[in-house]
Design an enzyme around this catalytic site. Sequence first.
Site, PDB file in Angstrom:
ATOM      1  N   SER A 193       0.825  -1.210   0.000  1.00 45.87           N
ATOM      2  CA  SER A 193       0.000   0.000   0.000  1.00 45.87           C
ATOM      3  C   SER A 193       0.863   1.266   0.000  1.00 45.87           C
ATOM      4  CB  SER A 193      -0.857   0.078   1.267  1.00 45.87           C
ATOM      5  OG  SER A 193      -1.471  -1.126   1.552  1.00 45.87           O
TER       6      SER A 193
ATOM      7  N   THR B  96       6.373 -13.956   7.553  1.00 46.08           N
ATOM      8  CA  THR B  96       6.359 -13.186   8.814  1.00 46.08           C
ATOM      9  C   THR B  96       4.931 -12.984   9.335  1.00 46.08           C
ATOM     10  OG1 THR B  96       6.284 -11.073   7.628  1.00 46.08           O
ATOM     11  CG2 THR B  96       8.471 -11.939   8.179  1.00 46.08           C
TER      12      THR B  96
ATOM     13  N   GLN C 157       0.497 -13.914  15.233  1.00 44.07           N
ATOM     14  CA  GLN C 157      -0.047 -15.117  15.876  1.00 44.07           C
ATOM     15  C   GLN C 157      -1.314 -15.609  15.180  1.00 44.07           C
ATOM     16  OE1 GLN C 157      -0.853 -14.312  19.980  1.00 44.07           O
ATOM     17  NE2 GLN C 157      -1.418 -16.422  20.468  1.00 44.07           N
TER      18      GLN C 157
ATOM     19  N   THR D  45       5.877 -12.739  14.334  1.00 45.78           N
ATOM     20  CA  THR D  45       6.377 -11.452  14.830  1.00 45.78           C
ATOM     21  C   THR D  45       5.943 -11.172  16.252  1.00 45.78           C
ATOM     22  OG1 THR D  45       4.615 -10.491  13.479  1.00 45.78           O
ATOM     23  CG2 THR D  45       6.849 -10.317  12.652  1.00 45.78           C
ATOM     24  N   SER D  46       4.845 -11.762  16.686  1.00 46.17           N
ATOM     25  CA  SER D  46       4.568 -11.775  18.117  1.00 46.17           C
ATOM     26  C   SER D  46       3.497 -12.786  18.444  1.00 46.17           C
ATOM     27  CB  SER D  46       4.167 -10.388  18.644  1.00 46.17           C
ATOM     28  OG  SER D  46       2.858 -10.069  18.260  1.00 46.17           O
TER      29      SER D  46
ATOM     30  N   PRO E  10       1.916   0.108  26.090  1.00 43.49           N
ATOM     31  CA  PRO E  10       0.464   0.278  26.101  1.00 43.49           C
ATOM     32  C   PRO E  10      -0.013   1.342  25.124  1.00 43.49           C
ATOM     33  CG  PRO E  10       1.408   1.345  28.013  1.00 43.49           C
ATOM     34  CD  PRO E  10       2.550   0.703  27.277  1.00 43.49           C
TER      35      PRO E  10
ATOM     36  N   GLY F 111       3.998  -3.561  11.609  1.00 45.87           N
ATOM     37  CA  GLY F 111       4.119  -4.894  11.018  1.00 45.87           C
ATOM     38  C   GLY F 111       4.875  -4.821   9.697  1.00 45.87           C
ATOM     39  N   ASP F 112       4.516  -3.821   8.886  1.00 51.19           N
ATOM     40  CA  ASP F 112       5.166  -3.641   7.582  1.00 51.19           C
ATOM     41  C   ASP F 112       6.638  -3.265   7.757  1.00 51.19           C
ATOM     42  OD1 ASP F 112       2.613  -4.037   6.493  1.00 51.19           O
ATOM     43  OD2 ASP F 112       2.149  -1.908   6.719  1.00 51.19           O
TER      44      ASP F 112
HETATM   45  P1  ATP Z   1       2.321  -8.954  15.383  1.00 47.40           P
HETATM   46  O1  ATP Z   1       0.994  -8.455  15.832  1.00 47.40           O
HETATM   47  O2  ATP Z   1       2.465 -10.403  15.446  1.00 47.40           O
HETATM   48  O3  ATP Z   1       3.482  -8.278  16.080  1.00 47.40           O
HETATM   49  P2  ATP Z   1       1.719  -7.680  12.994  1.00 47.40           P
HETATM   50  O4  ATP Z   1       2.011  -8.010  11.600  1.00 47.40           O
HETATM   51  O5  ATP Z   1       0.308  -7.698  13.436  1.00 47.40           O
HETATM   52  O6  ATP Z   1       2.514  -8.648  13.845  1.00 47.40           O
HETATM   53  P3  ATP Z   1       2.371  -5.423  14.617  1.00 47.40           P
HETATM   54  O7  ATP Z   1       1.288  -5.821  15.531  1.00 47.40           O
HETATM   55  O8  ATP Z   1       2.391  -4.047  14.134  1.00 47.40           O
HETATM   56  O9  ATP Z   1       2.408  -6.323  13.324  1.00 47.40           O
HETATM   57  O10 ATP Z   1       3.781  -5.758  15.327  1.00 47.40           O
HETATM   58  C1  ATP Z   1       5.003  -5.793  14.654  1.00 47.40           C
HETATM   59  C2  ATP Z   1       6.147  -5.574  15.656  1.00 47.40           C
HETATM   60  O11 ATP Z   1       6.045  -4.263  16.185  1.00 47.40           O
HETATM   61  C3  ATP Z   1       6.144  -6.500  16.867  1.00 47.40           C
HETATM   62  O12 ATP Z   1       6.962  -7.606  16.639  1.00 47.40           O
HETATM   63  C4  ATP Z   1       6.733  -5.624  17.956  1.00 47.40           C
HETATM   64  O13 ATP Z   1       8.146  -5.703  17.910  1.00 47.40           O
HETATM   65  C5  ATP Z   1       6.352  -4.238  17.553  1.00 47.40           C
HETATM   66  N1  ATP Z   1       5.181  -3.726  18.267  1.00 47.40           N
HETATM   67  C6  ATP Z   1       4.013  -3.339  17.717  1.00 47.40           C
HETATM   68  N2  ATP Z   1       3.171  -2.866  18.649  1.00 47.40           N
HETATM   69  C7  ATP Z   1       3.802  -2.968  19.826  1.00 47.40           C
HETATM   70  C8  ATP Z   1       3.459  -2.631  21.190  1.00 47.40           C
HETATM   71  N3  ATP Z   1       2.277  -2.122  21.510  1.00 47.40           N
HETATM   72  N4  ATP Z   1       4.379  -2.886  22.141  1.00 47.40           N
HETATM   73  C9  ATP Z   1       5.568  -3.391  21.850  1.00 47.40           C
HETATM   74  N5  ATP Z   1       5.956  -3.722  20.603  1.00 47.40           N
HETATM   75  C10 ATP Z   1       5.101  -3.509  19.597  1.00 47.40           C
HETATM   76  N1  PLP Z   2      -1.971  -0.822   4.700  1.00 51.04           N
HETATM   77  C1  PLP Z   2      -2.986   0.064   4.851  1.00 51.04           C
HETATM   78  C2  PLP Z   2      -3.576   0.757   3.657  1.00 51.04           C
HETATM   79  C3  PLP Z   2      -3.482   0.319   6.120  1.00 51.04           C
HETATM   80  O1  PLP Z   2      -4.510   1.157   6.246  1.00 51.04           O
HETATM   81  C4  PLP Z   2      -2.904  -0.332   7.245  1.00 51.04           C
HETATM   82  C5  PLP Z   2      -3.383  -0.104   8.609  1.00 51.04           C
HETATM   83  O2  PLP Z   2      -4.307   0.632   8.850  1.00 51.04           O
HETATM   84  C6  PLP Z   2      -1.888  -1.218   7.056  1.00 51.04           C
HETATM   85  C7  PLP Z   2      -1.427  -1.446   5.770  1.00 51.04           C
HETATM   86  C8  PLP Z   2      -1.337  -2.025   8.214  1.00 51.04           C
HETATM   87  O3  PLP Z   2      -0.222  -1.627   8.851  1.00 51.04           O
HETATM   88  P1  PLP Z   2       0.458  -2.548   9.981  1.00 51.04           P
HETATM   89  O4  PLP Z   2      -0.129  -3.940   9.992  1.00 51.04           O
HETATM   90  O5  PLP Z   2       1.897  -2.587   9.600  1.00 51.04           O
HETATM   91  O6  PLP Z   2       0.207  -1.842  11.278  1.00 51.04           O
HETATM   92 NA    NA Z   3       3.698  -9.896  10.958  1.00 55.47          NA
HETATM   93 MG    MG Z   4       0.772  -7.329  10.026  1.00 50.45          MG
END
Ligand code: ATP
Ligand code: PLP
Ligand code: NA
Ligand code: MG
Length: 297
Positions: free
Chosen positions: A12, A144, A147, A182-183, A215, A222-223
């Site tokens: 995106s 990647t 959970q 990733t978590s 918090p 994630g990206d």
């Molecule tokens: P996941 O939820 O498994 O981490 P995701 O693709 O949903 O993967 P995010 O939730 O954005 O992506 O998390 C990616 C990484 O960002 C995590 O591995 C962590 O290192 C960090 N991260 C994101 N949010 C937090 C938070 N609230 N506290 C600590 N670390 C965070």
């Molecule tokens: N791409 C678009 C267009 C989004 O709106 C979002 C989140 O709102 C994401 C990607 C997701 O980002 P991430 O999972 O890295 O937090």
């Molecule tokens: Na991920």
């Molecule tokens: Mg993600």
Amino acid sequence: PSETGRVLSIQSHTVQGYVGNKSAVFPLQLLGYDVDPINSVQFSNHTGYPSFKGQVLNGQQLWDLIEGLEANDLLYYTHLLTGYIGSVSFLNTVLDVVSKLRSINPKLTYVCDPVLGDEGKLYVPQELVTVYRERVVPIASMLTPNQFEAELLTGLRIQSEEDGREACNSIHAAGPSKVVITSINVDGNLLLIGSHLKEKGNPPKQFKIAIPKIPAYFTGTGDLMTALLLGWSNKHPDNLEKAAELAVSSLRALLQRTLDDYKSAGHDPKSSSLEIRLIQSQDDIRSPQITFKAEIY
Ligand code: ATP
Ligand code: PLP
Ligand code: NA
Ligand code: MG
Ligand code: MG
């Protein structure tokens, strides 16, 4: 040796804010990669805001760009990176792109963030799950998932770190030699679980990194995480735990800066999703201090 490469990144684009390519391209460039972004959507802002407007690229439009590159012999890539994909037709075209790129570079590394949802909620159409499981995962080099995504792709329930390791084994059996969940959330604590299958038939090398939960809710992390894992795992091809330590350490510094900046501007970081301070964190991306150590199993 500082291995680099040329990355095609299909994700995106947002005009303002940092998700998708906006959070992946700059860090990869900082790590020395040539990055060629294809914007799968162009939105005003990310979808966590009250509204957004913009355009969505379809599968044919993606293929047009690939044909344009091919016509000029510009399709040599070392890496393909994909993130959020919104439709089956676009995902099918991505599969065609993988085949095409591998016909030009058989050693192409495909790093796939199988974005399906988070915390029990699906945010793509249900039929994408099957396409990812049956057709995308088998051809990915590194996966990647979070959970929830790891659960959807393996059919396993993940409630402990042992479950996380089992899910990695199951993903290895389907194709990818590198997996980073990733978590996972175990008793309110975040754990990253990584797994590298170095040789088929041998057990994979597995590790965990404990991540203290901040918090607040961030978008684009994630990206960013997947981009950093691509960047560092290519520089340390035999040391996925080192790559993950570097990625988590960069991310941590960036999240802390983001939190501090919002607080000093008088915002409550719990009340809305925060835009990451990506540009301000460039030193933490280029040369992270390792503040998080992996524990090898
Ligand atoms: P996941 O939820 O498994 O981490 P995701 O693709 O949903 O993967 P995010 O939730 O954005 O992506 O998390 C990616 C990484 O960002 C995590 O591995 C962590 O290192 C960090 N991260 C994101 N949010 C937090 C938070 N609230 N506290 C600590 N670390 C965070
Ligand atoms: N791409 C678009 C267009 C989004 O709106 C979002 C989140 O709102 C994401 C990607 C997701 O980002 P991430 O999972 O890295 O937090
Ligand atoms: Na991920
Ligand atoms: Mg993600
Ligand atoms: Mg998440």
